[in-house]
Design a protein around this motif. Structure first.
Motif, PDB file in Angstrom:
ATOM      1  N   ASP A   1       0.742  -1.371  -0.131  1.00 30.58           N
ATOM      2  CA  ASP A   1       0.152   0.044   0.199  1.00 30.58           C
ATOM      3  C   ASP A   1       0.841   1.240  -0.065  1.00 30.58           C
ATOM      4  OD1 ASP A   1      -2.265  -1.522   0.144  1.00 30.58           O
ATOM      5  OD2 ASP A   1      -2.809  -1.123   2.103  1.00 30.58           O
ATOM      6  N   GLY A   2       2.065   1.289   0.772  1.00 33.10           N
ATOM      7  CA  GLY A   2       2.731   2.533   0.889  1.00 33.10           C
ATOM      8  C   GLY A   2       3.345   2.921  -0.672  1.00 33.10           C
ATOM      9  N   VAL A   3       4.163   1.562  -1.155  1.00 30.17           N
ATOM     10  CA  VAL A   3       4.630   1.795  -2.500  1.00 30.17           C
ATOM     11  C   VAL A   3       3.649   2.239  -3.468  1.00 30.17           C
ATOM     12  CG1 VAL A   3       6.001   0.574  -4.075  1.00 30.17           C
ATOM     13  CG2 VAL A   3       6.514   0.218  -1.715  1.00 30.17           C
ATOM     14  N   ARG A   4       2.589   1.635  -3.305  1.00 28.16           N
ATOM     15  CA  ARG A   4       1.437   1.961  -4.223  1.00 28.16           C
ATOM     16  C   ARG A   4       0.840   3.200  -4.350  1.00 28.16           C
ATOM     17  NH1 ARG A   4      -2.358  -0.506  -2.681  1.00 28.16           N
ATOM     18  NH2 ARG A   4      -1.489  -2.621  -2.981  1.00 28.16           N
ATOM     19  N   ASP A   5       0.983   3.856  -2.853  1.00 27.46           N
ATOM     20  CA  ASP A   5       0.330   5.319  -2.823  1.00 27.46           C
ATOM     21  C   ASP A   5       1.419   6.268  -3.160  1.00 27.46           C
ATOM     22  OD1 ASP A   5      -1.093   7.355  -0.790  1.00 27.46           O
ATOM     23  OD2 ASP A   5       1.062   7.661  -0.385  1.00 27.46           O
ATOM     24  N   ARG A   6       2.680   6.133  -3.010  1.00 31.29           N
ATOM     25  CA  ARG A   6       3.735   7.062  -3.508  1.00 31.29           C
ATOM     26  C   ARG A   6       3.718   7.321  -5.094  1.00 31.29           C
ATOM     27  NH1 ARG A   6       3.017   6.415   1.244  1.00 31.29           N
ATOM     28  NH2 ARG A   6       4.454   6.938   3.134  1.00 31.29           N
ATOM     29  N   LEU A   7       3.738   5.879  -5.654  1.00 32.80           N
ATOM     30  CA  LEU A   7       3.895   6.085  -7.207  1.00 32.80           C
ATOM     31  C   LEU A   7       2.402   6.493  -7.799  1.00 32.80           C
ATOM     32  CD1 LEU A   7       5.259   2.514  -7.767  1.00 32.80           C
ATOM     33  CD2 LEU A   7       6.252   4.803  -8.037  1.00 32.80           C
ATOM     34  N   GLN A   8       1.229   6.263  -7.181  1.00 33.38           N
ATOM     35  CA  GLN A   8       0.066   7.092  -7.777  1.00 33.38           C
ATOM     36  C   GLN A   8       0.175   8.233  -7.532  1.00 33.38           C
ATOM     37  OE1 GLN A   8      -2.974   4.817  -5.174  1.00 33.38           O
ATOM     38  NE2 GLN A   8      -3.222   3.479  -6.833  1.00 33.38           N
ATOM     39  N   ARG A   9       0.750   8.901  -6.538  1.00 34.19           N
ATOM     40  CA  ARG A   9       0.855  10.289  -6.341  1.00 34.19           C
ATOM     41  C   ARG A   9       1.804  10.942  -7.317  1.00 34.19           C
ATOM     42  NH1 ARG A   9      -2.271  11.562  -1.930  1.00 34.19           N
ATOM     43  NH2 ARG A   9      -2.809   9.909  -0.396  1.00 34.19           N
ATOM     44  N   ALA A  10       2.946  10.115  -7.351  1.00 40.61           N
ATOM     45  CA  ALA A  10       3.924  10.619  -8.825  1.00 40.61           C
ATOM     46  C   ALA A  10       3.358  10.785  -9.818  1.00 40.61           C
ATOM     47  CB  ALA A  10       5.170   9.479  -8.519  1.00 40.61           C
ATOM     48  N   ALA A  11       2.438   9.706 -10.232  1.00 42.76           N
ATOM     49  CA  ALA A  11       2.057   9.518 -11.524  1.00 42.76           C
ATOM     50  C   ALA A  11       0.853  10.992 -11.687  1.00 42.76           C
ATOM     51  CB  ALA A  11       1.323   8.446 -11.864  1.00 42.76           C
ATOM     52  N   ALA A  12       0.154  11.285 -10.611  1.00 39.09           N
ATOM     53  CA  ALA A  12      -0.615  12.337 -10.639  1.00 39.09           C
ATOM     54  C   ALA A  12       0.004  13.781 -10.924  1.00 39.09           C
ATOM     55  CB  ALA A  12      -1.434  12.403  -9.305  1.00 39.09           C
ATOM     56  N   ALA A  13       1.316  13.706 -10.669  1.00 39.79           N
ATOM     57  CA  ALA A  13       1.921  15.138 -10.918  1.00 39.79           C
ATOM     58  C   ALA A  13       2.156  15.211 -12.339  1.00 39.79           C
ATOM     59  CB  ALA A  13       3.360  15.180 -10.160  1.00 39.79           C
ATOM     60  N   GLY A  14       2.033  14.161 -13.249  1.00 35.15           N
ATOM     61  CA  GLY A  14       2.155  14.322 -14.510  1.00 35.15           C
ATOM     62  C   GLY A  14       1.024  14.825 -15.265  1.00 35.15           C
TER      63      GLY A  14
END
Length: 332
Positions: free
Chosen positions: A319-332
């Motif tokens: 969950d923690g890794v997925r959360d960080r990657l989802q937020r990183a993707a949202a910045a694009g």
């Protein structure tokens, strides 16, 4: 930039004195490196917001050397907070509790709640203890990077972000690698505001089986919970393994000397087409968390405009890794 050895007692005393004097310092925790200022000095905390380019209403987490030190910032200490801190402190868990009037106003982003954590890293603990001996009640410390960008897990990452005058304590690579889980204990139900490496199941077990609620419109603002965060310069795209394989097959090998259009971070997809830079994501969730931000920085350094990342598994350990990657993707 003065990078100091966190195992050096003289360096610890000097950095603690800088904190006591209201200056900024960077130091390691088991999660990520933090950019710290004394939390009981709003003017010092304001320097964190200015250095990071962080909105002043986006709260910080206050770090303390001992669980007892957290009470100075709390107007009340809920039973849920007590159970969680007994189970997980020192460690990668932040609890949000009602804030004591006049304490940590700037660190809390002006809210009547405040996030508190006791880190497990020996250098962080030693620094916080030295600072406490100088009258510093606690240290407000978000990740030591520009706001919204990839968090630092090595002293060199911090050096790449800030003015050379910033003092950095070097404690080696961070063992956990992503930020702490945040649990709101300020209301009538415990709510997980940000996942970390502590799973929902472990947190609920520490609460005696109480189910964690989900974030709602009345939840306090908390660090790292904006939709877009943790982002490299390149745009991040999360893709399921079949879609990633299909996209790479269309892309094919690059002609000699051609600049790669994409870098890849994947657990199961490979080998990559010739000329496409990539890294293998660890198959274990804890190892993937520890490596995540370093991997993003390395792939970003390739200079590609895109980073394709295989979506992590759905299990709660991720969950923690997925959360960080989802937020990183949202910045694009």
């Amino acid at each position: 930039m003065p990078i100091r050895d966190g195992a050096d007692a003289t360096a610890l005393r000097e950095v603690a004195q800088r904190l006591a004097d209201g200056e900024l310092v960077a130091f390691p925790t088991e999660t990520v490196y933090g950019l710290g200022a004394r939390a009981d000095d709003d003017a010092a905390v304001a320097r964190i917001y200015a250095a990071k380019g962080r909105p002043a209403d986006h709260p910080l987490i206050v770090h303390v050397a001992q669980a007892e030190g957290a009470r100075a910032f709390a107007a009340a200490w809920p039973a849920r907070a007590q159970r969680l801190t007994e189970a997980f402190w020192p460690g990668p868990l932040t609890v949000i509790v009602p804030r004591a009037p006049g304490m940590g106003t700037a660190a809390a982003g002006g809210q009547d709640t405040i996030g508190l954590r006791c880190p497990a890293h020996p250098v962080a603990h030693a620094l916080l203890a030295e600072a406490a001996a100088l009258g510093v009640a606690g240290v407000a410390a978000p990740s030591a990077n520009r706001f919204g960008r990839v968090s630092p897990t090595q002293a060199a990452h911090v050096a790449a972000e800030f003015d050379p005058s910033l003092w950095v304590l070097d404690g080696g690579p961070c063992e956990v690698g992503i930020e702490s889980a945040i649990v709101d204990c300020s209301r009538d139900r415990a709510v997980l505001l940000r996942p970390g490496t502590l799973t929902r199941e472990r947190i609920e077990a520490a609460l005696g089986g109480e189910r964690l609620g989900t974030r709602d419109r009345d939840a306090p603002r908390a660090s790292g919970t904006l939709e877009a965060h943790y982002a490299p310069r390149a745009k991040v795209r999360l893709m399921e393994a079949p879609a990633l394989k299909a996209a790479l097959s269309v892309l094919g090998p690059l002609a000699g000397g051609a600049k790669p259009p994409v870098a890849v971070y994947s657990r199961t997809v490979g080998p990559l087409p010739a000329g496409i830079p990539g890294r293998a994501m660890p198959a274990d969730a804890a190892a993937a968390a520890q490596a995540l931000f370093s991997a993003l920085r390395e792939l970003d350094a390739c200079g590609t405009p895109l980073i394709w990342i295989e979506t992590p598994p759905a299990e709660s350990a991720w969950d923690g890794v997925r959360d960080r990657l989802q937020r990183a993707a949202a910045a694009g």
